[in-house]
Motif scaffolding. Structure first.
Motif, short mmCIF file in Angstrom:
data_model
loop_
_atom_site.label_atom_id
_atom_site.label_comp_id
_atom_site.label_asym_id
_atom_site.label_seq_id
_atom_site.Cartn_x
_atom_site.Cartn_y
_atom_site.Cartn_z
N ILE A 52 -3.98 -16.04 -13.71
CA ILE A 52 -3.62 -14.99 -14.64
C ILE A 52 -4.35 -15.23 -15.96
N SER A 53 -5.08 -14.23 -16.42
CA SER A 53 -5.85 -14.38 -17.65
C SER A 53 -4.93 -14.34 -18.87
N ARG A 54 -5.43 -14.85 -19.99
CA ARG A 54 -4.67 -14.84 -21.24
C ARG A 54 -4.37 -13.39 -21.67
N SER A 55 -5.35 -12.52 -21.52
CA SER A 55 -5.14 -11.13 -21.95
C SER A 55 -4.08 -10.44 -21.11
N THR A 56 -4.08 -10.70 -19.80
CA THR A 56 -3.05 -10.11 -18.93
C THR A 56 -1.68 -10.63 -19.32
N TYR A 57 -1.58 -11.91 -19.56
CA TYR A 57 -0.29 -12.51 -19.92
C TYR A 57 0.22 -11.91 -21.23
N ASP A 58 -0.67 -11.78 -22.20
CA ASP A 58 -0.27 -11.23 -23.49
C ASP A 58 0.19 -9.78 -23.35
N ARG A 59 -0.52 -9.00 -22.55
CA ARG A 59 -0.12 -7.61 -22.34
C ARG A 59 1.25 -7.53 -21.66
N ALA A 60 1.44 -8.38 -20.67
CA ALA A 60 2.69 -8.35 -19.89
C ALA A 60 3.90 -8.68 -20.75
N PHE A 61 3.74 -9.65 -21.65
CA PHE A 61 4.89 -10.12 -22.42
C PHE A 61 4.95 -9.53 -23.83
N ARG A 62 4.07 -8.58 -24.14
CA ARG A 62 4.13 -7.94 -25.44
C ARG A 62 5.47 -7.21 -25.60
N GLY A 63 6.22 -7.57 -26.59
CA GLY A 63 7.53 -6.95 -26.83
C GLY A 63 8.67 -7.57 -26.04
N VAL A 64 8.37 -8.51 -25.16
CA VAL A 64 9.42 -9.17 -24.37
C VAL A 64 9.86 -10.41 -25.15
N ASP A 65 10.77 -10.21 -26.09
CA ASP A 65 11.17 -11.27 -27.01
C ASP A 65 12.53 -11.87 -26.70
N SER A 66 13.26 -11.23 -25.78
CA SER A 66 14.61 -11.70 -25.49
C SER A 66 14.92 -11.46 -24.02
N PRO A 67 15.82 -12.24 -23.45
CA PRO A 67 16.21 -12.02 -22.05
C PRO A 67 17.03 -10.75 -21.91
N ASP A 68 17.07 -10.22 -20.71
CA ASP A 68 17.83 -9.00 -20.41
C ASP A 68 19.23 -9.42 -19.95
N LEU A 69 20.22 -9.23 -20.81
CA LEU A 69 21.57 -9.70 -20.51
C LEU A 69 22.18 -8.99 -19.30
N GLU A 70 21.83 -7.71 -19.09
CA GLU A 70 22.38 -6.99 -17.94
C GLU A 70 21.86 -7.58 -16.63
N VAL A 71 20.63 -8.06 -16.64
CA VAL A 71 20.09 -8.71 -15.45
C VAL A 71 20.90 -9.95 -15.10
N ILE A 72 21.23 -10.73 -16.12
CA ILE A 72 22.03 -11.94 -15.89
C ILE A 72 23.40 -11.58 -15.34
N GLU A 73 24.02 -10.57 -15.90
CA GLU A 73 25.34 -10.16 -15.40
C GLU A 73 25.27 -9.72 -13.95
N LYS A 74 24.26 -8.92 -13.61
CA LYS A 74 24.13 -8.43 -12.24
C LYS A 74 23.83 -9.58 -11.28
N ALA A 75 23.04 -10.55 -11.74
CA ALA A 75 22.73 -11.70 -10.89
C ALA A 75 23.96 -12.56 -10.65
N ARG A 76 24.82 -12.67 -11.65
CA ARG A 76 26.00 -13.52 -11.53
C ARG A 76 27.12 -12.87 -10.75
N TYR A 77 27.25 -11.57 -10.85
CA TYR A 77 28.42 -10.90 -10.31
C TYR A 77 28.07 -9.86 -9.26
N GLN A 78 27.26 -10.26 -8.29
CA GLN A 78 26.93 -9.39 -7.16
C GLN A 78 27.81 -9.77 -5.97
#
Length: 408
Positions: A52-78
């Protein structure tokens, strides 16, 4: 694809995720965000080792500054699926899903002709999968359901250490999809577990089976219905789909007999007195089949042939594969089951379910979408009404409940 399988994989909380949510609950989300950012920075080296190139990684994570709490809840309580069998099928195989499937069969006929000719998979099976996975693409329009795939998978890799390996593998695959140019970062969306597009493929499955049948140079299962349906067909073909063969048969069982649990020929089943309700003979008597009675001997019975088990490669659940088969048959015009599921109430039609939800909403019991699907929100609303009306609070979407609402 595989959303329910993933739900099982992610069920059960782990200590790391528990501690993570405890930090959030304590009112110090900045600490969790800092930990997540540190994880993202550290994962860059792992991604680079996978090409994975540096530019691809930067594009992918641009604006991804925090975890998604709803994802954690769904993963825990399925929870594992414990609802009665009729509940699963009523919400997936009904007048509405059949009618829309037939409309889509006409709308996409030229592409379905091409896909069926190339991959040998029956078009009605593909339409049924499309319905099951994304409600013919309608789910992709729901921003409350669709999420940033990179953020979802990074959240799971960061917060669920026991499942981190799987999440990291899917994340690398997602980054490779982005790097390939098949989709840009703003449209790389999916479910909380990373299932993507009209036919809900997780990233590694996308890599294995995605195709560009519309010829625009991109394997775009998000925006191209032909690509999505061809991708589903490619998965089935590569897993052994038998062209021109059915997934199975509804059958009638002679009373008082025991039957083998393994696979025997349809001719042998016929010798044991197992027949088709229509009176027709089995098309390929030498073909092997397995008996399934998902609702017990009092409900419908089925002989499942090889294609049924190929459908389970899409989602490894008997109910899923059977729902696809039944819906496909009804879209194709083969009619409904000869023996219905064992419900403890009088079933409502799809339009009556819509009316039920609308009346519950009008009386202040229900604040969800009137969509004819009876989920947990609808059941809770029905129970609340039943309690007030002096009825047994079973939560069933019954004709009796609807009639009582009509009298209000």
């Amino acid at each position: 694809m595989l959303v329910r399988t993933l739900s099982r994989r992610f069920s059960g909380a782990v200590a790391a995720a528990g501690l993570f949510l405890a930090v959030i609950a304590s009112g110090n989300p900045a600490h969790a965000d800092a930990g997540f950012k540190q994880w993202v920075a550290g994962f860059r080296a792992t991604a680079a080792q996978s090409g994975i190139s540096r530019s691809t990684y930067d594009r992918a994570f641009r604006g991804v500054d925090s975890p998604d709490l709803e994802v954690i809840e769904k993963a825990r309580y399925q929870p594992e699926f414990t609802a009665p069998v009729w509940d699963y099928f009523d919400n997936r195989v009904n007048e509405h899903s059949v009618a829309v499937g037939r409309q889509m069969a006409q709308k996409w006929k030229p592409w379905l002709d091409r896909i069926e000719a190339k991959y040998g998979v029956d078009r009605h099976i593909l339409l049924a999968i499309w319905s099951m996975e994304s409600n013919y693409g309608e789910i992709l329009k729901n921003d409350r359901v669709m999420r940033n795939v990179v953020r979802s998978l990074a959240t799971l890799a960061y917060a669920d250490q026991r499942r981190a390996k799987f999440a990291r593998t899917q994340l690398i695959a997602a980054l490779k999809i982005l790097q390939s140019g098949d989709i840009d970062e703003s449209h790389l969306t999916g479910s909380w577990a990373g299932a993507m597009g009209h036919t809900q493929f997780i990233p590694t499955s996308y890599q294995a089976y995605a195709v560009d049948i519309d010829g625009n140079g991109k394997r775009d299962i998000w925006n191209s219905v032909p690509d999505a349906l061809a991708t589903a067909a490619n998965l089935l073909r590569k897993n052994g789909w038998q062209t021109g063969r059915t997934w199975g048969y509804e059958v009638s069982l002679p009373a008082g007999r025991k039957f083998p649990s393994g696979s025997v020929s349809l001719a042998k089943w016929a010798e044991m007195g197992v027949t088709r309700p229509s009176g027709k003979r089995f098309t390929n008597p030498a073909e092997n089949a397995v008996l399934k009675v998902p609702d017990g001997r009092g409900g419908p019975a089925f002989l499942m042939t090889r294609n049924f088990f190929v459908l389970k490669k899409y989602n490894n659940a008997d109910k899923y594969a059977l729902a696809v088969g039944l819906l496909a048959d009804q879209i194709a015009g083969y009619g409904q089951l000869a023996r219905d599921w064992q419900r403890p109430f009088t079933r409502l039609s799809y339009d009556e379910k819509l009316e039920l939800q609308q009346r519950l909403s009008a009386h202040g019991y229900y604040d969800g979408k009137a969509d004819g699907k009876i989920g947990e929100g609808s059941k809770s609303a029905i129970k609340a009404f039943q309690v007030q009306a002096g009825l047994s609070p079973d939560g069933h979407p019954s004709l009796e409940v609807l009639q009582s609402l009509r009298q209000r």
